[in-house]
Design a protein around this motif. Structure first.
Motif, PDB file in Angstrom:
ATOM      1  N   GLY A 327      49.970  58.885  43.715  1.00 19.75           N
ATOM      2  CA  GLY A 327      49.303  58.029  42.739  1.00 19.75           C
ATOM      3  C   GLY A 327      49.891  58.127  41.352  1.00 19.75           C
ATOM      4  N   ARG A 328      49.923  56.990  40.664  1.00 18.56           N
ATOM      5  CA  ARG A 328      50.350  56.961  39.255  1.00 18.56           C
ATOM      6  C   ARG A 328      49.184  57.240  38.313  1.00 18.56           C
ATOM      7  N   VAL A 329      47.961  57.114  38.823  1.00 21.19           N
ATOM      8  CA  VAL A 329      46.745  57.446  38.079  1.00 21.19           C
ATOM      9  C   VAL A 329      45.869  58.277  39.007  1.00 21.19           C
ATOM     10  N   SER A 330      44.798  58.822  38.500  1.00 19.06           N
ATOM     11  CA  SER A 330      43.952  59.707  39.306  1.00 19.06           C
ATOM     12  C   SER A 330      43.197  58.912  40.370  1.00 19.06           C
ATOM     13  N   GLU A 331      42.890  59.579  41.468  1.00 17.83           N
ATOM     14  CA  GLU A 331      42.126  58.946  42.535  1.00 17.83           C
ATOM     15  C   GLU A 331      40.725  58.575  42.077  1.00 17.83           C
ATOM     16  N   THR A 332      40.137  59.389  41.208  1.00 14.20           N
ATOM     17  CA  THR A 332      38.817  59.071  40.667  1.00 14.20           C
ATOM     18  C   THR A 332      38.849  57.782  39.869  1.00 14.20           C
ATOM     19  N   ALA A 333      39.899  57.593  39.082  1.00  9.66           N
ATOM     20  CA  ALA A 333      40.030  56.359  38.301  1.00  9.66           C
ATOM     21  C   ALA A 333      40.203  55.152  39.216  1.00  9.66           C
ATOM     22  N   ILE A 334      40.962  55.313  40.287  1.00 10.25           N
ATOM     23  CA  ILE A 334      41.144  54.214  41.238  1.00 10.25           C
ATOM     24  C   ILE A 334      39.818  53.865  41.899  1.00 10.25           C
ATOM     25  N   GLU A 335      39.051  54.875  42.321  1.00  7.38           N
ATOM     26  CA  GLU A 335      37.753  54.623  42.945  1.00  7.38           C
ATOM     27  C   GLU A 335      36.844  53.829  42.020  1.00  7.38           C
ATOM     28  N   THR A 336      36.796  54.213  40.757  1.00  6.89           N
ATOM     29  CA  THR A 336      35.952  53.509  39.785  1.00  6.89           C
ATOM     30  C   THR A 336      36.399  52.062  39.618  1.00  6.89           C
ATOM     31  N   ALA A 337      37.714  51.860  39.527  1.00  2.00           N
ATOM     32  CA  ALA A 337      38.240  50.506  39.361  1.00  2.00           C
ATOM     33  C   ALA A 337      37.950  49.646  40.590  1.00  2.00           C
ATOM     34  N   LEU A 338      38.069  50.215  41.767  1.00  3.95           N
ATOM     35  CA  LEU A 338      37.845  49.438  42.991  1.00  3.95           C
ATOM     36  C   LEU A 338      36.422  48.913  43.064  1.00  3.95           C
ATOM     37  N   GLU A 339      35.466  49.721  42.636  1.00  3.39           N
ATOM     38  CA  GLU A 339      34.066  49.277  42.677  1.00  3.39           C
ATOM     39  C   GLU A 339      33.790  48.197  41.637  1.00  3.39           C
ATOM     40  N   THR A 340      34.672  48.055  40.660  1.00  3.68           N
ATOM     41  CA  THR A 340      34.562  46.969  39.679  1.00  3.68           C
ATOM     42  C   THR A 340      35.188  45.690  40.201  1.00  3.68           C
ATOM     43  N   VAL A 341      36.303  45.810  40.916  1.00  2.00           N
ATOM     44  CA  VAL A 341      37.093  44.650  41.349  1.00  2.00           C
ATOM     45  C   VAL A 341      36.628  44.099  42.690  1.00  2.00           C
ATOM     46  N   PHE A 342      36.105  44.961  43.558  1.00  2.00           N
ATOM     47  CA  PHE A 342      35.697  44.553  44.900  1.00  2.00           C
ATOM     48  C   PHE A 342      34.238  44.936  45.146  1.00  2.00           C
ATOM     49  N   SER A 343      33.577  44.198  46.016  1.00  2.00           N
ATOM     50  CA  SER A 343      32.229  44.568  46.454  1.00  2.00           C
ATOM     51  C   SER A 343      32.277  44.962  47.924  1.00  2.00           C
ATOM     52  N   PHE A 344      31.697  46.116  48.234  1.00  2.00           N
ATOM     53  CA  PHE A 344      31.710  46.633  49.593  1.00  2.00           C
ATOM     54  C   PHE A 344      30.383  46.424  50.314  1.00  2.00           C
ATOM     55  N   LYS A 345      29.512  45.588  49.759  1.00  2.00           N
ATOM     56  CA  LYS A 345      28.285  45.236  50.463  1.00  2.00           C
ATOM     57  C   LYS A 345      28.639  44.367  51.667  1.00  2.00           C
ATOM     58  N   PRO A 346      27.962  44.536  52.801  1.00  2.00           N
ATOM     59  CA  PRO A 346      28.311  43.761  53.998  1.00  2.00           C
ATOM     60  C   PRO A 346      28.381  42.255  53.773  1.00  2.00           C
ATOM     61  N   ALA A 347      27.376  41.682  53.106  1.00  2.00           N
ATOM     62  CA  ALA A 347      27.385  40.230  52.873  1.00  2.00           C
ATOM     63  C   ALA A 347      28.547  39.822  51.981  1.00  2.00           C
ATOM     64  N   ASP A 348      28.858  40.651  50.994  1.00  2.00           N
ATOM     65  CA  ASP A 348      29.942  40.327  50.070  1.00  2.00           C
ATOM     66  C   ASP A 348      31.311  40.465  50.740  1.00  2.00           C
ATOM     67  N   MET A 349      31.471  41.451  51.597  1.00  2.00           N
ATOM     68  CA  MET A 349      32.740  41.586  52.321  1.00  2.00           C
ATOM     69  C   MET A 349      32.989  40.354  53.188  1.00  2.00           C
ATOM     70  N   ILE A 350      31.944  39.902  53.855  1.00  2.00           N
ATOM     71  CA  ILE A 350      32.067  38.714  54.701  1.00  2.00           C
ATOM     72  C   ILE A 350      32.447  37.502  53.867  1.00  2.00           C
ATOM     73  N   SER A 351      31.844  37.387  52.688  1.00  2.00           N
ATOM     74  CA  SER A 351      32.144  36.255  51.804  1.00  2.00           C
ATOM     75  C   SER A 351      33.555  36.350  51.224  1.00  2.00           C
ATOM     76  N   GLN A 352      33.938  37.527  50.724  1.00  2.00           N
ATOM     77  CA  GLN A 352      35.252  37.699  50.103  1.00  2.00           C
ATOM     78  C   GLN A 352      36.395  37.415  51.081  1.00  2.00           C
ATOM     79  N   LEU A 353      36.196  37.777  52.345  1.00  2.00           N
ATOM     80  CA  LEU A 353      37.251  37.608  53.348  1.00  2.00           C
ATOM     81  C   LEU A 353      37.014  36.389  54.247  1.00  2.00           C
ATOM     82  N   ASP A 354      35.933  35.656  53.998  1.00  2.00           N
ATOM     83  CA  ASP A 354      35.640  34.431  54.763  1.00  2.00           C
ATOM     84  C   ASP A 354      35.664  34.722  56.268  1.00  2.00           C
ATOM     85  N   LEU A 355      34.795  35.610  56.697  1.00  2.00           N
ATOM     86  CA  LEU A 355      34.845  36.127  58.060  1.00  2.00           C
ATOM     87  C   LEU A 355      33.960  35.397  59.060  1.00  2.00           C
TER      88      LEU A 355
END
Length: 392
Positions: A327-355
């Protein structure tokens, strides 16, 4: 610095009995989604000798014919030659249907509505579980080289068989590729390749061996092959009896072939035959999508993402990133950023990926992460930019 090492991955062809089962299950899933995108499907398939059994739970408004779907899937794979050529044949298999409806206790946890004891009205995860996604920059596919090479061999073998270029090829086949890595973790040599392919009785082993070695040299990078590379072609000497005639097939038994070839962990849940309300499938696709963005954004050379769920609960109970020291940045920083950029809720995952559409038959063969046009393989420029801006 890494230690030089060898890593091996395998693939199996469309005619492998487990993949026959996977393809029937995904074909039934797609047939349901074509008519009712909110179908709940958990379809398991067993194939053996001249028998196909489908079982599981399906709740849908779709009117489908599972037997017709199964026979068509078998025909597409290639088990449709003259009836005396193989015991397992699309036109003559015995079919048994043991599908029932989804349990209402599970349904109330998944549905986006209130239920006693549920505590919320959002769509919840279809089951508890841990899901992983992985990406690496060692290939253009963002996948480990051994699994990419193993798939490519069988994709070409199937293409030639279906095009009628070789009359003695039959659908069941397997491949395996051992790749040597240097201290920097880059592929530098292919140590050995294994291909086992089903064939007709009338072809000799020497012909099969020459044909497969020529195919390997056509498909794999020439720079990684040399006189030290070993070739193991039909090592038993004969492979006439194959497919469900030679072995039993079950849905979900090739999960390592489906994912990363053993490089990158697996949560244990299979994909095929499951609609996207099952996080075994949708969250694994989501984790792959997100891990691929992390690597493509230049935040690391390798990334593994784990997300965990509780049945009926609308948010993940944990998220973890591992960049294996790249990693070029810390894993903790990546985890925080991912929760800002993506939603891991089941309904949102289905919507984001058009499943909620019939795209799952495309995923069954040669890995669920090898086809660039699938939504979880497509990079989103806006999300890439946001990750870079948050972590740059």
């Amino acid at each position: 610095m890494k230690t030089p090492h060898i890593f091996t991955s395998e693939s199996v062809g469309e005619g492998h009995p487990d993949k026959v089962a996977d393809y029937i299950s995904d074909s039934i899933l797609d047939a349901c989604l074509e008519q009712d995108k909110y179908s709940r499907v958990a379809c398991e398939t067993l194939v053996k000798s001249n028998m196909v059994v489908v079982a599981g739970e399906i709740s849908t408004k779709a009117a489908i014919n599972p037997e017709k779907i199964a026979r068509q899937a078998i025909r597409e794979i290639g088990y449709c030659c003259p009836k005396d050529d193989d015991v397992f044949n699309a036109d003559t298999v015995f079919f048994m249907n043991m599908l029932t409806e989804q349990s209402p206790d599970i349904a109330q946890g998944v549905d986006a509505s209130h239920a006693e004891g549920k505590g919320h009205a959002e769509q919840g995860a279809g089951d508890q579980g841990i899901m992983f996604g992985y990406a690496t920059n060692e290939t253009p596919e963002f996948l480990p080289a051994p699994i990419v090479f193993s798939h490519k061999l069988l994709i070409e073998l199937a293409r030639r068989r279906k095009a009628g270029e070789v009359s003695w090829l039959r659908p069941d086949c397997k491949s395996q590729v051992a790749v040597a890595y240097n201290e920097e973790g880059h592929p530098v040599h292919i140590n050995n390749v294994v291909i086992s392919t089903q064939h007709t009785e009338d072809v000799d082993h020497a012909t099969i061996r020459k044909y497969c070695i020529d195919l390997i040299r056509d498909v794999l990078p020439a720079v990684l092959l040399d006189e030290q590379t070993e070739y193991f072609i039909n090592p038993t000497g004969k492979f006439v009896i194959g497919g469900p005639h030679g072995d039993t097939g079950l849905t979900g038994r090739k999960i390592i072939v489906d994912t990363y070839g053993g490089l990158g962990r697996h949560g244990g849940g299979a994909f095929s035959g499951k609609d996207p309300s099952k996080v075994d499938r949708s969250a694994a696709y989501m984790c792959r999508w997100v891990a691929k963005h992390v690597v493509a954004a230049g935040l690391s050379d390798r990334c593994e993402l784990q997300v965990a769920y509780a049945i009926g609960y609308p948010s993940p109970v944990s998220i973890r990133v591992d960049t294996f020291g790249t990693g070029r940045v810390s894993e903790t920083a990546i985890e925080t950023a991912l929760e800002t950029v993506f939603s891991f809720k089941p309904a949102d995952m289905i919507s984001q990926l058009d499943l909620l559409r019939p795209l799952y038959r495309q995923t069954t063969h040669y890995g669920h992460f090898t086809k660039g046009d699938l939504p979880w393989e497509t990079l989103d420029d806006a999300r890439l930019s946001k990750l870079r801006s948050l972590l740059g």
